[in-house]
Design an enzyme around this catalytic site. Structure first.
Site, PDB file in Angstrom:
ATOM      1  CD  GLU A  48      -2.897   1.435   2.203  1.00  0.00           C
ATOM      2  OE1 GLU A  48      -2.964   0.614   3.133  1.00  0.00           O
ATOM      3  OE2 GLU A  48      -3.615   2.450   2.129  1.00  0.00           O
ATOM      4  CD  GLU A  73       1.985   8.174   4.983  1.00  0.00           C
ATOM      5  OE1 GLU A  73       1.028   7.714   4.350  1.00  0.00           O
ATOM      6  OE2 GLU A  73       2.393   9.344   4.839  1.00  0.00           O
ATOM      7  CG  ASP A 101       9.457   9.619  -1.697  1.00  0.00           C
ATOM      8  OD1 ASP A 101       8.630   9.033  -2.420  1.00  0.00           O
ATOM      9  OD2 ASP A 101       9.898  10.758  -1.929  1.00  0.00           O
ATOM     10  CG  ASP A 123      -0.190  12.129  -6.253  1.00  0.00           C
ATOM     11  OD1 ASP A 123       0.744  12.025  -5.438  1.00  0.00           O
ATOM     12  OD2 ASP A 123      -0.236  11.512  -7.328  1.00  0.00           O
ATOM     13  CE  LYS A 127      -1.434  26.790  -3.117  1.00  0.00           C
ATOM     14  NZ  LYS A 127      -1.013  27.008  -1.754  1.00  0.00           N
ATOM     15  CG  ASP A 159     -12.022  12.344  -3.310  1.00  0.00           C
ATOM     16  OD1 ASP A 159     -10.903  12.654  -3.772  1.00  0.00           O
ATOM     17  OD2 ASP A 159     -12.391  12.648  -2.162  1.00  0.00           O
TER      18      ASP A 159
END
Ligand SMILES: C[S@@+](CC[C@H](N)C(=O)[O-])C[C@H]1O[C@@H](n2cnc3c(N)ncnc32)[C@H](O)[C@@H]1O
Length: 216
Positions: A48, A73, A101, A123, A127, A159
């Protein structure tokens, strides 16, 4: 001795409470199966990317006693908290989260060592100057294709429609993956577990765009 009021106070030293966050070795190729030691060596493991508060991995391990999941994470705080939570729940033998990372780790993963990769709501950068932080890109996709076992799955959900469209065209253009059905878009997945962000989207009636691919 009473403190001398004339002497300057020492500047408070910042102590990072997550300095001990679990990490992977700095160099060399990495086999995430080797993270787990037990009576039964795991086959290809699930990865994950960006588990955040980590409930997907917890639920996934609770639901499937045969699953092994590694989370990468970038935030030390959440990697530490979720890794400790897995241990407390007796899931540490099948689930770990490392403060890493994913863009630096995935290219180092050994061939055909992953059964499935989850990327839930990645993500949150909008900007232009933050584009360099985006996790999904050609180097990550190259690494995933190499590290996935034959027919290994790559699942992405978001989403944000514009992001779903962008991921879909990037993954299609890469060529290393094929949609599991006629199209990569699926209504829902069958993993049982839900990521924290996914749970909120479902609760609030926000549409979720889901993509499911297999290694070609
Ligand atoms: C919007 S949150 C989603 C968290 C979780 N996947 C969910 O669905 O609730 C994105 C997560 O990805 C993590 N992340 C961002 N870039 C990353 C990277 N390059 N490697 C690993 N994790 C990353 C963030 O720290 C954050 O926890």
């Amino acid at each position: 001795m009473p403190p001398d009021s004339d002497s300057p106070r020492p500047a408070p030293r910042f102590v990072d409470p997550y300095a001990h966050a679990p990490r992977l070795p700095d160099e060399g190729s990495l086999d995430l199966r080797a993270v787990f030691h037990g009576p039964r060596a795991p086959g290809p493991v699930e990865l994950e990317i960006g588990p955040g508060r980590g409930w997907f991995t917890v639920e996934r391990l609770e639901l499937d006693p045969g699953a092994y999941v590694v989370g990468l994470e970038i935030k030390r705080k959440w990697a530490t908290i979720v890794d400790e939570r897995l241990k407390k729940r007796g899931l540490g033998g099948r689930g770990r989260v490392f403060a890493e990372d994913a863009r630096l780790i995935v290219p180092r993963l050994v061939q055909e060592s992953l059964a499935r990769v989850y990327l839930h709501f990645p993500d949150p950068w909008w900007k232009k100057r933050h584009q360099k932080r985006l996790v999904l890109g050609a180097p990550l996709l190259d690494g995933l294709v190499r590290a996935l076992a034959p027919e290994g799955e790559f699942f992405v959900q978001t989403d944000v429609l514009e992001r779903a469209e962008r991921y879909e065209s990037e993954i299609d253009a890469h060529g290393g993956f094929r949609p599991v059905q006629a199209t990569a878009r699926i209504e829902d997945h069958s993993y049982g577990a839900r990521s924290p962000r996914e749970r909120i989207a479902i609760r609030d009636g926000i549409p979720v765009y889901r993509l499911l691919y297999q290694k070609r």
